[in-house]
Structure formats: structure tokens, C-alpha cells
Design an enzyme around this catalytic site. Structure first.
Site, PDB file in Angstrom:
ATOM      1  N   GLY A  67       0.828  -1.188   0.000  1.00 28.10           N
ATOM      2  CA  GLY A  67       0.000   0.000   0.000  1.00 28.10           C
ATOM      3  C   GLY A  67       0.864   1.239   0.000  1.00 28.10           C
ATOM      4  N   GLY A 103       0.871   4.414  -0.635  1.00 27.74           N
ATOM      5  CA  GLY A 103       0.249   5.724  -0.765  1.00 27.74           C
ATOM      6  C   GLY A 103       1.204   6.798  -0.288  1.00 27.74           C
ATOM      7  CB  ILE A 126       2.211   6.998   5.097  1.00 33.66           C
ATOM      8  CG1 ILE A 126       1.479   8.184   5.737  1.00 33.66           C
ATOM      9  CG2 ILE A 126       3.135   6.317   6.110  1.00 33.66           C
ATOM     10  CD1 ILE A 126       2.369   9.203   6.389  1.00 33.66           C
ATOM     11  N   GLY A 127       3.298   5.285   2.797  1.00 29.93           N
ATOM     12  CA  GLY A 127       4.062   4.108   2.378  1.00 29.93           C
ATOM     13  C   GLY A 127       5.101   4.409   1.321  1.00 29.93           C
ATOM     14  CG  ASN A 169      -3.447   7.881  11.858  1.00 28.73           C
ATOM     15  OD1 ASN A 169      -2.449   7.903  12.576  1.00 28.73           O
ATOM     16  ND2 ASN A 169      -3.607   8.714  10.844  1.00 28.73           N
ATOM     17  CE  LYS A 184      -0.901  10.013  14.686  1.00 25.78           C
ATOM     18  NZ  LYS A 184      -0.098   9.398  13.615  1.00 25.78           N
ATOM     19  CG  ASN A 208      -5.587  10.455  15.259  1.00 25.25           C
ATOM     20  OD1 ASN A 208      -5.188  11.487  14.727  1.00 25.25           O
ATOM     21  ND2 ASN A 208      -4.877   9.350  15.270  1.00 25.25           N
ATOM     22  CB  SER A 256      -5.050  12.574   7.920  1.00 28.02           C
ATOM     23  OG  SER A 256      -5.698  12.018   9.053  1.00 28.02           O
TER      24      SER A 256
END
Length: 327
Positions: free
Chosen positions: A7, A9, A11-12, A102, A204, A208, A273
Site C-alpha cells: 500500500g 500511498g 506514507i508508504g 491511525n 494519538k 485523532n 488527514s
């Protein structure tokens, strides 16, 4: 070690590009125009730390790969139920799977002690498809503290931050964590190993579960939300409810709500995000970030009126946005 970014995207692809630039054996799994662009032109990274182009191996199917040493799960939480069953060709008996999602991860209660032991959250792991595909012993938790976005197919903009915390669910400072951390550090990232990954997850989640949905509803940046008295009061109430759930699980948070709010203000004019996904017409990470907390609150007998109200409104917002996109 042989690494796979499952994956690739925002981040990856950023993690994979950093690792490839540092000379590690890393493969990126992607789909669609993003896949084709990276195959043709490599991963183009723009950053205040310096722009570069990396050329890791790029694949559109996992069937062509054999088992790897480490898999980074680079998709967002709502995409993981679809991805997890596809991982079978790359998972060997010694493969380590690093979750980067997340919110409350699907593995959170695997190996947990007490009344919550083995709990599966339906909003995170519907039907148990993720836990059936990924064995509990293979998982290393991680929490990503940097912001990136795909500005065009194959192009990644690094906005800020460079830390990714790693931790075994049981708190052990394992050799595999050490080796993964060393690879990430050699790739230009900070990769501290924590013995309290579950506690850090809740720190976190505190932000979030409150800041993300409220930003989606208001379209406001972090600093705009916390400097608005009425909105900041709502955020504080949600944080108090989230903190109440964490305490039910035996998690005493190492930061106060005041510190968490001050930290959000310090980030400044930044869109969460969830707001970025909403504006781009992408599905939002609502269930892992907020729905899972509501589900835990229900199981614990906590009413959570503020969190539940914001969750319901944001869920309807996401459904309306998805409906409008289909028309």
C-alpha cells in the site's frame, strides 16, 4: 532484509522511497495511475530536507513475490480488510508485519490481559478478516508522526515530521524491532522503540478522535479549532470521554488534555488527514479513529455523548460525500 510496502500511498511511498535511496531491498505495492507513474518515473519526493527521486521495485500484484522479511502496511485502516487476505504470498513463518494505521489497530487486544483479552472490534476488523489473515505473533506496532501527501501520481510531498515509533504489543524490546529501527534510521527517519506502544496509541487517539472529525465538520485547521472557544470546549469534552475509555482499559496517559491541545495549536495552520481526505474525495478514516472508541465506550458502559454526536454527524457527512461522488 527484504522489505515490502503493501500500500504505497503517501506514507508508504515516502517510507519506501527513503529506504530505497538508502540502498535497502524494498518493493512497493500500488495500484492504478500511481503504480504506473512510479514504474515509469520512480518515486518523486519533494521535501524541505531535499528533493530526490528513488527507484525501488514497484509491483501491482503480490502474487509475483515470495515471502519477505518485513511488511509495512501502508494503507489506511478502512482499506486493510481488503488488503489483508491478499498478503498470503508474501507472509512466511518469520515475516514481521508492521502496522502503520491511525486509530485503534485491529491487533490491539491480541495478547491483552484481563476482561478485554482477545476482543475484536467490528468497526476495525469486520468479520475478523484481518486477524484471520495476519497472525498475532507477526505484528509489530508503529505510530507515524510525519505528514505527507500525493500531489500527483508518483509524486510525494513531505510536509513535516520524520518520526515513526515502533513497539512490540507485549512491550518487549525485541531484536526484530531493533533491526527494523536501524533500517529506518539509516534511511533518514527517527525510529524510537517504545515498551508502551498501547499507551502511545491512546495519546494519538486523544487527538485523532476529537480534532479529526471536528475538522471535517468545520473545515478548520488545527489552530483555528483550538483558538475558537466554543469548538475548543467541544474538543476538550471529547478528549475527556476518550481519556475515560483509555482508563477503563488500564491506560494512564502520559500527557494531559491541556498539553494535547497546546500541541495541536503549536502545529498551526495544518489540516487534519481526515479533512484532507474529505476535500480530495477520498474515504475518511472514521471507524478506526472514532468509531472504535465509541464501540469500546459502549462495551464499557460509558455514555460518551459528545464523541457519539460528532461521530454520527461525521459519518453522515461521509455518506453524503460518497453519494454525491457516485452521482
Amino acid at each position: 532484509m527484504k522489505f515490502l510496502i503493501a500500500g504505497a500511498g503517501a506514507i508508504g511511498a515516502y517510507i519506501g522511497a527513503r529506504m530505497a535511496q538508502a540502498g535497502f531491498d524494498v518493493t512497493l505495492f500500488a495500484r492504478g495511475p500511481h503504480l504506473r507513474a512510479m514504474q515509469d518515473r520512480g518515486v518523486q519526493v519533494k521535501s524541505a530536507d531535499g528533493d530526490f527521486v528513488a527507484r525501488p521495485a514497484i509491483v501491482g500484484s503480490l502474487e509475483e513475490l515470495g515471502p519477505v522479511d518485513v511488511v509495512f502496511l501502508g494503507v489506511k485502516a478502512h482499506s486493510l480488510p481488503k488488503l489483508a487476505p491478499q498478503l498470503k504470498p508474501v507472509l512466511g513463518p518469520e515475516t514481521t508485519v508492521v502496522s502503520t494505521q491511525n486509530g485503534i489497530p485491529w491487533w490491539y487486544f491480541q495478547g491483552f490481559e484481563g476482561e478485554w483479552k482477545g476482543l475484536r472490534l467490528e468497526r476495525v476488523d469486520p468479520g475478523g478478516v484481518i486477524s484471520a489473515a495476519i497472525e498475532a505473533h507477526s505484528v509489530v506496532g508503529s505510530i507515524v508522526y510525519f505528514s505527507t501527501e500525493i500531489t500527483a501520481p508518483g509524486a510525494i510531498q513531505h510536509i513535516e515530521g520524520n518520526r515513526i515509533s515502533l513497539g512490540e504489543p507485549d512491550g518487549d524490546r525485541s531484536e526484530r524491532c531493533r533491526r527494523i529501527a536501524e533500517a529506518l534510521v539509516a534511511s533518514g527517519l527517527r525510529a524510537p522503540i517504545t515498551a508502551r506502544i498501547r499507551h502511545e496509541i491512546w495519546v494519538k487517539v486523544l487527538g485523532n478522535a476529537s480534532l479529526n472529525p471536528v475538522s471535517a465538520l468545520t473545515r478548520a485547521t488545527l489552530v483555528q479549532m483550538v483558538r475558537d472557544p466554543g469548538v475548543c470546549a467541544l474538543i476538550r469534552n471529547i478528549m475527556q470521554e476518550v481519556e475515560g475509555v483509555s482508563r477503563k482499559l488500564g491506560m494512564e496517559l502520559p500527557v494531559t488534555i491541556d498539553q494535547r491541545i497546546a500541541g495541536a495549536e503549536k502545529v498551526g495552520e495544518h489540516k487534519t488527514s481526515m479533512l484532507q481526505d474529505l476535500e480530495a474525495g477520498r474515504p475518511i478514516e472514521l471507524e478506526a479513529l472514532v468509531g472504535a472508541v465509541v464501540e469500546l465506550g459502549e462495551r464499557a458502559g460509558l455514555p460518551m455523548p459528545y464523541t457519539r454526536t460528532v461521530y454520527s454527524c461525521t459519518k453522515l457527512l461521509a455518506e453524503c460525500a460518497a453519494s454525491a461522488k457516485r452521482e
